[in-house]
Scaffold this active site. Structure first.
Site, PDB file in Angstrom:
ATOM      1  N   GLU A  47       0.872  -1.197   0.000  1.00  0.00           N
ATOM      2  CA  GLU A  47       0.000   0.000   0.000  1.00  0.00           C
ATOM      3  C   GLU A  47       0.903   1.240   0.000  1.00  0.00           C
ATOM      4  OE1 GLU A  47      -1.599   0.850   3.935  1.00  0.00           O
ATOM      5  OE2 GLU A  47      -3.431   1.695   3.072  1.00  0.00           O
ATOM      6  N   ASN A 110      -7.275   5.710  -1.918  1.00  0.00           N
ATOM      7  CA  ASN A 110      -6.136   4.862  -1.603  1.00  0.00           C
ATOM      8  C   ASN A 110      -6.287   3.647  -2.529  1.00  0.00           C
ATOM      9  OD1 ASN A 110      -4.172   3.292  -0.447  1.00  0.00           O
ATOM     10  ND2 ASN A 110      -4.775   3.741   1.660  1.00  0.00           N
ATOM     11  N   GLU A 145      -6.411   8.580   7.858  1.00  0.00           N
ATOM     12  CA  GLU A 145      -6.812   8.205   6.496  1.00  0.00           C
ATOM     13  C   GLU A 145      -8.169   8.779   6.118  1.00  0.00           C
ATOM     14  OE1 GLU A 145      -5.443   3.752   6.331  1.00  0.00           O
ATOM     15  OE2 GLU A 145      -6.309   4.379   4.402  1.00  0.00           O
ATOM     16  N   CYS A 171      -4.582  -3.060   2.887  1.00  0.00           N
ATOM     17  CA  CYS A 171      -4.340  -2.969   4.326  1.00  0.00           C
ATOM     18  C   CYS A 171      -5.518  -3.350   5.206  1.00  0.00           C
ATOM     19  CB  CYS A 171      -3.800  -1.597   4.692  1.00  0.00           C
ATOM     20  SG  CYS A 171      -3.035  -1.665   6.336  1.00  0.00           S
ATOM     21  N   ASN A 196       0.339  -1.020   5.338  1.00  0.00           N
ATOM     22  CA  ASN A 196       1.217  -0.214   6.212  1.00  0.00           C
ATOM     23  C   ASN A 196       0.594  -0.329   7.587  1.00  0.00           C
ATOM     24  OD1 ASN A 196       3.032   2.245   4.664  1.00  0.00           O
ATOM     25  ND2 ASN A 196       1.458   1.234   3.446  1.00  0.00           N
TER      26      ASN A 196
END
Ligand code: CDT
Length: 308
Positions: A47, A110, A145, A171, A196
């Site tokens: 990621e 993402n 995020e 993730c 991550n």
């Protein structure tokens, strides 16, 4: 002869904020070369493999934020990786921060792209389960995020990669059983994912010793319960002051870890995945068409918040 896909997982060590894209892409090209030399047919990158994991900070300057995003893939700085794929005849899955121009506005996702062994785009996935918060919260490790990214809007697509059905996840998605079940129902044989994951969470110091267990547990369960191969690439090590777990791995549909990284740095692990094992595992316990009871599972797809 067994149907196989030789999978490489390319874990990266930390990617510091000070690293240029050119330096980072150079590292990824080197990992791709190592994967190809080991006979792999596909490489899985982490990621946010082009940048540091910036949601660990609250950043207010939009120009600073924008610098972590890609408005074109490939772009001038990433083209080299795509050229390497075509030269080496090995495709890859790459996590990165995506600027998308949709509905007349700029959107932030993402994202992970799947690229073929000819260096051409195959398909895209946008992270569905976006964890953390929009503002720093007292007593918790800062993970913003939800400040910087919208939840994905592309579902859980499965793509044809050299005749093998491949799904992508990012993730936090790996912790949710629905992710793997969607892959399974969409006919996936291999799930590739990047992550991550902070080693320490301020909100649960008593669970610190379980971080790696809780990394592997849902992926092994997801592989086993959905008869999939799972290939997971970590960004690991001390990145801009935050320790990230490694433990990149390739997991068989039996739930066994077939290969695992042993470092917290750039490292390639490879396994020749026997896709026929999927049918064997289905025979043992998981004849989905025969035994599943979807009419009894309707609660699972009812609106969020109606029951928990
Ligand atoms: N990148 C990512 O999704 N990390 C999450 C940590 C969330 S901590 C609020 C993970 O599940 O590993």
């Amino acid at each position: 002869m067994a149907r196989c896909l030789t999978i490489a997982v390319a874990q990266t060590g930390p990617i510091q904020r000070s690293a240029t894209r050119a330096e980072t892409v150079g590292r990824l090209v080197h990992l791709l070369e190592q994967s190809a030399a080991a006979g792999a047919e596909i490489t899985v990158f982490p990621e946010m493999a082009l940048t540091t994991f910036f949601p660990r900070w609250r950043i207010d300057d939009q120009a600073e934020i924008d610098a972590f995003f890609e408005s074109a893939m490939p772009g001038p700085e990433t083209q080299r990786l795509y050229d390497a794929a075509a030269r080496l005849k090995i495709g890859f899955a790459l996590g990165y921060c995506e600027f998308a121009r949709e509905d007349g506005r700029t959107r932030h996702f993402n994202t992970m792209d799947l690229v073929g062994p000819d260096g051409r785009f195959i398909g895209r996935y946008r992270k569905m389960h976006v964890p953390g918060s929009a503002e720093p919260e007292e007593g918790t490790t800062t993970h913003l995020e939800r400040r910087y990214f919208e939840p994905g809007n592309l579902g859980f697509p499965v793509f044809d990669y050299r005749g093998v059905r491949v799904g992508m996840a990012i993730c936090n998605d790996r912790r949710w059983p629905e992710t793997y079940r969607m892959f399974c129902l969409n006919g996936a044989e291999v799930a590739v994912l990047g992550y991550n994951t902070p080693l320490l969470l301020d909100e649960a110091p008593a669970l610190a010793h379980l971080r790696m267990f809780h990394n592997h547990l849902p992926m092994q369960a997801g592989a086993y319960q959905n008869t999939l191969w799972v290939a997971a690439a970590a960004k690991a090590g001390l990145e801009d002051g935050q320790a990230l777990i490694g433990g990149s791995c390739i997991i068989a549909p039996t739930g066994e870890i077939a290969a695992q990284a042993i470092s917290l740095g750039d490292e390639v692990i490879v396994h020749r995945a026997d896709l026929d094992l999927i049918a064997t595992c289905r025979k043992v316990n998981f004849d989905f068409a025969l035994y599943r009871r979807p009419d009894q599972y309707r609660l699972i797809s009812e609106p969020v918040g109606s029951h928990v």
